[in-house]
Design a protein around this motif. Structure first.
Motif, PDB file in Angstrom:
ATOM      1  N   LYS A 143       0.841  -1.194   0.000  1.00  0.00           N
ATOM      2  CA  LYS A 143       0.000   0.000   0.000  1.00  0.00           C
ATOM      3  C   LYS A 143       0.883   1.252   0.000  1.00  0.00           C
ATOM      4  CE  LYS A 143      -4.017  -2.145   1.382  1.00  0.00           C
ATOM      5  NZ  LYS A 143      -5.381  -1.869   1.625  1.00  0.00           N
ATOM      6  N   TYR A 144       0.221   2.391  -0.072  1.00  0.00           N
ATOM      7  CA  TYR A 144       0.901   3.682  -0.035  1.00  0.00           C
ATOM      8  C   TYR A 144       0.633   4.312   1.326  1.00  0.00           C
ATOM      9  CZ  TYR A 144       2.679   8.111  -1.762  1.00  0.00           C
ATOM     10  OH  TYR A 144       3.430   9.240  -1.947  1.00  0.00           O
ATOM     11  N   GLY A 145       1.673   4.791   2.011  1.00  0.00           N
ATOM     12  CA  GLY A 145       1.500   5.326   3.352  1.00  0.00           C
ATOM     13  C   GLY A 145       2.079   6.715   3.541  1.00  0.00           C
ATOM     14  N   TYR A 146       1.483   7.428   4.487  1.00  0.00           N
ATOM     15  CA  TYR A 146       1.915   8.772   4.872  1.00  0.00           C
ATOM     16  C   TYR A 146       2.418   8.699   6.313  1.00  0.00           C
ATOM     17  CZ  TYR A 146      -0.799  10.184   0.791  1.00  0.00           C
ATOM     18  OH  TYR A 146      -1.285  10.306  -0.483  1.00  0.00           O
ATOM     19  N   PHE A 147       3.628   9.219   6.538  1.00  0.00           N
ATOM     20  CA  PHE A 147       4.278   9.115   7.842  1.00  0.00           C
ATOM     21  C   PHE A 147       4.551  10.492   8.432  1.00  0.00           C
ATOM     22  CE2 PHE A 147       5.218   5.287   5.551  1.00  0.00           C
ATOM     23  CZ  PHE A 147       5.272   4.279   6.492  1.00  0.00           C
ATOM     24  N   HIS A 148       4.630  10.530   9.775  1.00  0.00           N
ATOM     25  CA  HIS A 148       4.949  11.772  10.491  1.00  0.00           C
ATOM     26  C   HIS A 148       5.691  11.412  11.763  1.00  0.00           C
ATOM     27  CE1 HIS A 148       3.593  15.383  13.060  1.00  0.00           C
ATOM     28  NE2 HIS A 148       4.635  15.716  12.360  1.00  0.00           N
ATOM     29  N   CYS A 149       6.926  11.926  11.897  1.00  0.00           N
ATOM     30  CA  CYS A 149       7.700  11.737  13.126  1.00  0.00           C
ATOM     31  C   CYS A 149       7.279  12.818  14.109  1.00  0.00           C
ATOM     32  CB  CYS A 149       9.194  11.828  12.842  1.00  0.00           C
ATOM     33  SG  CYS A 149      10.206  11.759  14.343  1.00  0.00           S
ATOM     34  N   LYS A 150       6.743  12.407  15.229  1.00  0.00           N
ATOM     35  CA  LYS A 150       6.253  13.360  16.227  1.00  0.00           C
ATOM     36  C   LYS A 150       7.386  14.080  16.954  1.00  0.00           C
ATOM     37  CE  LYS A 150       2.131  10.545  16.899  1.00  0.00           C
ATOM     38  NZ  LYS A 150       2.300   9.893  15.619  1.00  0.00           N
ATOM     39  N   ASP A 151       8.587  13.490  16.954  1.00  0.00           N
ATOM     40  CA  ASP A 151       9.711  14.094  17.670  1.00  0.00           C
ATOM     41  C   ASP A 151      10.367  15.239  16.889  1.00  0.00           C
ATOM     42  OD1 ASP A 151       9.268  12.340  19.749  1.00  0.00           O
ATOM     43  OD2 ASP A 151      10.735  10.882  19.035  1.00  0.00           O
ATOM     44  N   CYS A 152      10.708  14.979  15.622  1.00  0.00           N
ATOM     45  CA  CYS A 152      11.416  16.010  14.854  1.00  0.00           C
ATOM     46  C   CYS A 152      10.553  16.639  13.760  1.00  0.00           C
ATOM     47  CB  CYS A 152      12.694  15.439  14.250  1.00  0.00           C
ATOM     48  SG  CYS A 152      12.415  14.263  12.920  1.00  0.00           S
ATOM     49  N   LYS A 153       9.265  16.245  13.711  1.00  0.00           N
ATOM     50  CA  LYS A 153       8.287  16.822  12.774  1.00  0.00           C
ATOM     51  C   LYS A 153       8.562  16.496  11.298  1.00  0.00           C
ATOM     52  CE  LYS A 153       6.433  19.038  16.267  1.00  0.00           C
ATOM     53  NZ  LYS A 153       6.254  18.131  17.351  1.00  0.00           N
ATOM     54  N   THR A 154       9.381  15.490  11.033  1.00  0.00           N
ATOM     55  CA  THR A 154       9.654  15.080   9.654  1.00  0.00           C
ATOM     56  C   THR A 154       8.453  14.330   9.101  1.00  0.00           C
ATOM     57  OG1 THR A 154      12.029  14.900  10.075  1.00  0.00           O
ATOM     58  CG2 THR A 154      11.183  13.693   8.182  1.00  0.00           C
ATOM     59  N   ARG A 155       8.113  14.608   7.836  1.00  0.00           N
ATOM     60  CA  ARG A 155       7.023  13.905   7.154  1.00  0.00           C
ATOM     61  C   ARG A 155       7.596  13.221   5.921  1.00  0.00           C
ATOM     62  NH1 ARG A 155       1.871  15.203   8.771  1.00  0.00           N
ATOM     63  NH2 ARG A 155       1.719  16.970  10.168  1.00  0.00           N
ATOM     64  N   TRP A 156       7.067  12.038   5.609  1.00  0.00           N
ATOM     65  CA  TRP A 156       7.465  11.364   4.390  1.00  0.00           C
ATOM     66  C   TRP A 156       6.350  10.456   3.913  1.00  0.00           C
ATOM     67  CZ3 TRP A 156       9.102   9.840   9.180  1.00  0.00           C
ATOM     68  CH2 TRP A 156       9.037   8.489   9.513  1.00  0.00           C
ATOM     69  N   GLU A 157       6.463  10.060   2.642  1.00  0.00           N
ATOM     70  CA  GLU A 157       5.492   9.167   2.025  1.00  0.00           C
ATOM     71  C   GLU A 157       6.246   7.970   1.467  1.00  0.00           C
ATOM     72  OE1 GLU A 157       3.213  11.337  -0.871  1.00  0.00           O
ATOM     73  OE2 GLU A 157       2.943  13.025   0.492  1.00  0.00           O
ATOM     74  N   SER A 158       5.567   6.842   1.390  1.00  0.00           N
ATOM     75  CA  SER A 158       6.214   5.635   0.904  1.00  0.00           C
ATOM     76  C   SER A 158       5.230   4.732   0.176  1.00  0.00           C
ATOM     77  CB  SER A 158       6.827   4.858   2.076  1.00  0.00           C
ATOM     78  OG  SER A 158       7.370   3.631   1.626  1.00  0.00           O
ATOM     79  N   ALA A 159       5.696   4.186  -0.943  1.00  0.00           N
ATOM     80  CA  ALA A 159       4.900   3.212  -1.691  1.00  0.00           C
ATOM     81  C   ALA A 159       5.244   1.799  -1.237  1.00  0.00           C
ATOM     82  CB  ALA A 159       5.151   3.364  -3.185  1.00  0.00           C
ATOM     83  N   TYR A 160       6.059   1.684  -0.198  1.00  0.00           N
ATOM     84  CA  TYR A 160       6.476   0.384   0.318  1.00  0.00           C
ATOM     85  C   TYR A 160       5.943   0.158   1.728  1.00  0.00           C
ATOM     86  CZ  TYR A 160       9.529   0.376  -3.707  1.00  0.00           C
ATOM     87  OH  TYR A 160      10.008   0.408  -4.988  1.00  0.00           O
ATOM     88  N   VAL A 161       4.632   0.159   1.841  1.00  0.00           N
ATOM     89  CA  VAL A 161       3.966  -0.139   3.108  1.00  0.00           C
ATOM     90  C   VAL A 161       3.328  -1.513   2.951  1.00  0.00           C
ATOM     91  CG1 VAL A 161       2.147   0.555   4.706  1.00  0.00           C
ATOM     92  CG2 VAL A 161       3.565   2.285   3.620  1.00  0.00           C
ATOM     93  N   TRP A 162       3.676  -2.425   3.831  1.00  0.00           N
ATOM     94  CA  TRP A 162       3.230  -3.812   3.716  1.00  0.00           C
ATOM     95  C   TRP A 162       2.150  -4.088   4.744  1.00  0.00           C
ATOM     96  CZ3 TRP A 162       5.138  -5.698  -0.596  1.00  0.00           C
ATOM     97  CH2 TRP A 162       6.300  -5.102  -1.099  1.00  0.00           C
ATOM     98  N   CYS A 163       0.969  -4.467   4.256  1.00  0.00           N
ATOM     99  CA  CYS A 163      -0.199  -4.695   5.107  1.00  0.00           C
ATOM    100  C   CYS A 163      -0.683  -6.132   4.994  1.00  0.00           C
ATOM    101  CB  CYS A 163      -1.350  -3.763   4.703  1.00  0.00           C
ATOM    102  SG  CYS A 163      -0.998  -2.022   4.961  1.00  0.00           S
ATOM    103  N   ILE A 164      -1.407  -6.553   6.020  1.00  0.00           N
ATOM    104  CA  ILE A 164      -2.080  -7.849   5.972  1.00  0.00           C
ATOM    105  C   ILE A 164      -3.096  -7.793   4.841  1.00  0.00           C
ATOM    106  CG2 ILE A 164      -3.647  -9.397   7.226  1.00  0.00           C
ATOM    107  CD1 ILE A 164      -2.268  -8.413   9.807  1.00  0.00           C
ATOM    108  N   SER A 165      -3.143  -8.830   4.034  1.00  0.00           N
ATOM    109  CA  SER A 165      -4.011  -8.873   2.868  1.00  0.00           C
ATOM    110  C   SER A 165      -5.463  -8.529   3.228  1.00  0.00           C
ATOM    111  CB  SER A 165      -3.951 -10.261   2.238  1.00  0.00           C
ATOM    112  OG  SER A 165      -4.727 -10.307   1.067  1.00  0.00           O
ATOM    113  N   GLY A 166      -6.048  -7.606   2.475  1.00  0.00           N
ATOM    114  CA  GLY A 166      -7.440  -7.208   2.674  1.00  0.00           C
ATOM    115  C   GLY A 166      -7.660  -6.237   3.814  1.00  0.00           C
ATOM    116  N   SER A 167      -6.581  -5.695   4.386  1.00  0.00           N
ATOM    117  CA  SER A 167      -6.735  -4.758   5.501  1.00  0.00           C
ATOM    118  C   SER A 167      -5.706  -3.636   5.382  1.00  0.00           C
ATOM    119  CB  SER A 167      -6.549  -5.480   6.838  1.00  0.00           C
ATOM    120  OG  SER A 167      -5.175  -5.716   7.081  1.00  0.00           O
ATOM    121  N   ASN A 168      -5.760  -2.698   6.323  1.00  0.00           N
ATOM    122  CA  ASN A 168      -4.751  -1.642   6.413  1.00  0.00           C
ATOM    123  C   ASN A 168      -3.856  -1.836   7.633  1.00  0.00           C
ATOM    124  OD1 ASN A 168      -5.561  -0.359   4.093  1.00  0.00           O
ATOM    125  ND2 ASN A 168      -6.859   1.121   5.120  1.00  0.00           N
ATOM    126  N   LYS A 169      -3.830  -3.049   8.186  1.00  0.00           N
ATOM    127  CA  LYS A 169      -2.977  -3.347   9.340  1.00  0.00           C
ATOM    128  C   LYS A 169      -1.540  -3.525   8.849  1.00  0.00           C
ATOM    129  CE  LYS A 169      -2.672  -6.076  13.506  1.00  0.00           C
ATOM    130  NZ  LYS A 169      -2.148  -4.986  14.289  1.00  0.00           N
TER     131      LYS A 169
END
Length: 100
Positions: free
Chosen positions: A2-28
């Motif tokens: 899947k495609y994911g959006y990330f946010h580091c709460k400590d240093c406020k860095t944001r990034w996106e990734s097309a390499y997010v691996w989820c359990i089939s049929g879910s967003n876990k």
């Protein structure tokens, strides 16, 4: 995958990734990604399908892209919870370099 959006709460860095691996049929999410500054692991705060959100195709020619992928940037294996320390990285195992 899947495609994911990330946010580091400590240093406020944001990034996106097309390499997010989820359990089939879910967003876990299976694997966390490390913040490049803090080296702390995070799950994405939002996950969506790999397809273009505008036209629902994997490959598209939509004039406006909602995602910020630079296809020339390599997958950061040292920050990936799935392929860190392994011989093959995610981008060698699965070639999704054409993702919108």
């Amino acid at each position: 995958q899947k495609y994911g959006y990330f946010h580091c709460k400590d240093c406020k860095t944001r990034w996106e990734s097309a390499y997010v691996w989820c359990i089939s049929g879910s967003n876990k999410v299976y694997f966390k990604q490390l913040c490049r500054k803090c080296q702390k692991g995070f799950n994405p705060y939002r996950v969506e399908a790999i397809q273009c959100p505008t036209c629902s195709k994997t490959r598209c020619s939509c004039p406006q892209k909602k995602r910020h992928i630079d296809l020339k940037r390599p997958h950061r294996q040292e920050l990936c919870g799935r392929c860190k320390g392994k011989k093959l990285s995610c981008d060698n195992t699965y070639s999704f370099k054409y993702i919108v």
